[in-house]
Design an enzyme around this catalytic site. Structure first.
Site, PDB file in Angstrom:
ATOM      1  N   HIS A  89      -0.597  -1.134  -4.630  1.00  0.00           N
ATOM      2  CA  HIS A  89      -1.940  -0.735  -4.218  1.00  0.00           C
ATOM      3  C   HIS A  89      -1.945   0.766  -3.957  1.00  0.00           C
ATOM      4  CE1 HIS A  89      -5.842  -1.447  -2.192  1.00  0.00           C
ATOM      5  NE2 HIS A  89      -5.451  -0.500  -1.359  1.00  0.00           N
ATOM      6  N   SER A 113       0.846  -1.185   0.000  1.00  0.00           N
ATOM      7  CA  SER A 113       0.000   0.000   0.000  1.00  0.00           C
ATOM      8  C   SER A 113       0.882   1.235   0.000  1.00  0.00           C
ATOM      9  CB  SER A 113      -0.912  -0.007   1.226  1.00  0.00           C
ATOM     10  OG  SER A 113      -1.643   1.196   1.317  1.00  0.00           O
ATOM     11  N   GLY A 134       0.947  -2.814   4.508  1.00  0.00           N
ATOM     12  CA  GLY A 134       1.264  -1.402   4.642  1.00  0.00           C
ATOM     13  C   GLY A 134       2.259  -1.089   5.736  1.00  0.00           C
ATOM     14  N   HIS A 146      -7.562   1.732  -5.431  1.00  0.00           N
ATOM     15  CA  HIS A 146      -8.648   1.479  -4.469  1.00  0.00           C
ATOM     16  C   HIS A 146      -9.365   2.808  -4.247  1.00  0.00           C
ATOM     17  CE1 HIS A 146      -9.731   0.477   0.019  1.00  0.00           C
ATOM     18  NE2 HIS A 146     -10.794   0.769  -0.724  1.00  0.00           N
ATOM     19  N   ASP A 170      -7.401  -6.311   2.723  1.00  0.00           N
ATOM     20  CA  ASP A 170      -6.747  -5.030   2.981  1.00  0.00           C
ATOM     21  C   ASP A 170      -6.998  -4.625   4.426  1.00  0.00           C
ATOM     22  OD1 ASP A 170      -5.745  -2.469   3.002  1.00  0.00           O
ATOM     23  OD2 ASP A 170      -7.054  -1.687   1.427  1.00  0.00           O
ATOM     24  N   ASP A 182      -4.281   3.930  -2.825  1.00  0.00           N
ATOM     25  CA  ASP A 182      -5.524   4.428  -2.234  1.00  0.00           C
ATOM     26  C   ASP A 182      -5.824   5.825  -2.753  1.00  0.00           C
ATOM     27  OD1 ASP A 182      -6.322   2.326  -0.311  1.00  0.00           O
ATOM     28  OD2 ASP A 182      -4.383   2.778   0.591  1.00  0.00           O
TER      29      ASP A 182
END
Length: 230
Positions: free
Chosen positions: A34, A10, A199, A67, A177, A36
């Protein structure tokens, strides 16, 4: 016995002052990144953006998975299509009336479409279009901020989705997640998601540099699960 673990870091939780170093190191070790994207409305936070994906692409050849934590997925989906983000995952809660349209739009662009199930959202809420999804992300924390409390009961959704996929031949991959770290590796691994988003607590904060952090993450995984990380 060793096994390949599909890790998707992340990037919201990485050290931006070590951006190039961390992306370059992870390129040869992970399957995807990933990203966000938050609008400050769907969740009370702001995070990364399509522009950030473009900057990361200058250093990485890996798949980018966005995401979306946004109230207007239509606005963001088109931006992500424009930059050819490989996977676009939308909040199931904001897809009423537009799910088929957006999924078809993403597929028409040659990209993959996914949805995200927040803790209060059940698998039954996406059954009308589950057969055309490429990815389903299960949130095991409340969305919007790193470091939230781990919600172990959400892992039951992974088991449910695996059973549905086996019974009906669906094509989606299952991603989890939230709080993938030493305390939860065993129960998460037992649930058997296809992709592990990891993360701050499970990777980036384990050491001062990314190589040491990565090696500590592997050691914690192996200690917790009894499996060799391949």
């Amino acid at each position: 016995m060793s096994e390949h673990i599909n890790i998707s870091p992340s990037l919201m939780t990485m050290d931006l002052d070590q951006f190039k170093e961390q992306i370059t190191f992870l390129n040869d070790r992970v399957d995807s990144f990933h990203i966000d994207i938050m609008d400050g409305h769907f969740v009370p936070n702001l995070s990364l953006s399509p522009w950030f994906i473009e900057q990361t692409r200058k250093l990485s050849y890996k798949e980018m998975s966005a995401h979306l934590m946004v109230t207007d997925p239509t606005f963001w989906v088109q931006q992500l299509i424009n930059i050819k983000c490989e996977v676009i995952c939308m909040p199931a809660e904001n897809l009423t009336g537009i799910a088929f349209r957006l999924i078809d739009q993403i597929h028409a662009a040659g990209l993959k479409a996914g949805v995200v199930l927040n803790p209060e959202t059940s698998v039954c809420d996406i059954m009308s279009y589950i057969d055309i999804l490429d990815k389903i992300t299960i949130m095991t924390v409340d969305p919007g901020f790193a470091g939230q409390r781990f919600l172990g009961s959400m892992l039951d959704k992974i088991t449910e989705l695996r059973k549905l996929r086996e019974e009906h031949g669906y094509r989606y991959c299952i991603e989890m997640d939230g709080s993938t770290n030493k305390a939860h590796w065993k129960m998460i691994h037992d649930a058997k998601p296809d992709i592990y988003i990891i993360g701050r607590s499970g990777l980036f904060n384990l050491a001062d540099n990314i190589e040491d952090s990565w090696n500590l993450m592997i050691a914690e995984f192996e200690e917790a699960t009894g499996r060799k990380f391949a």
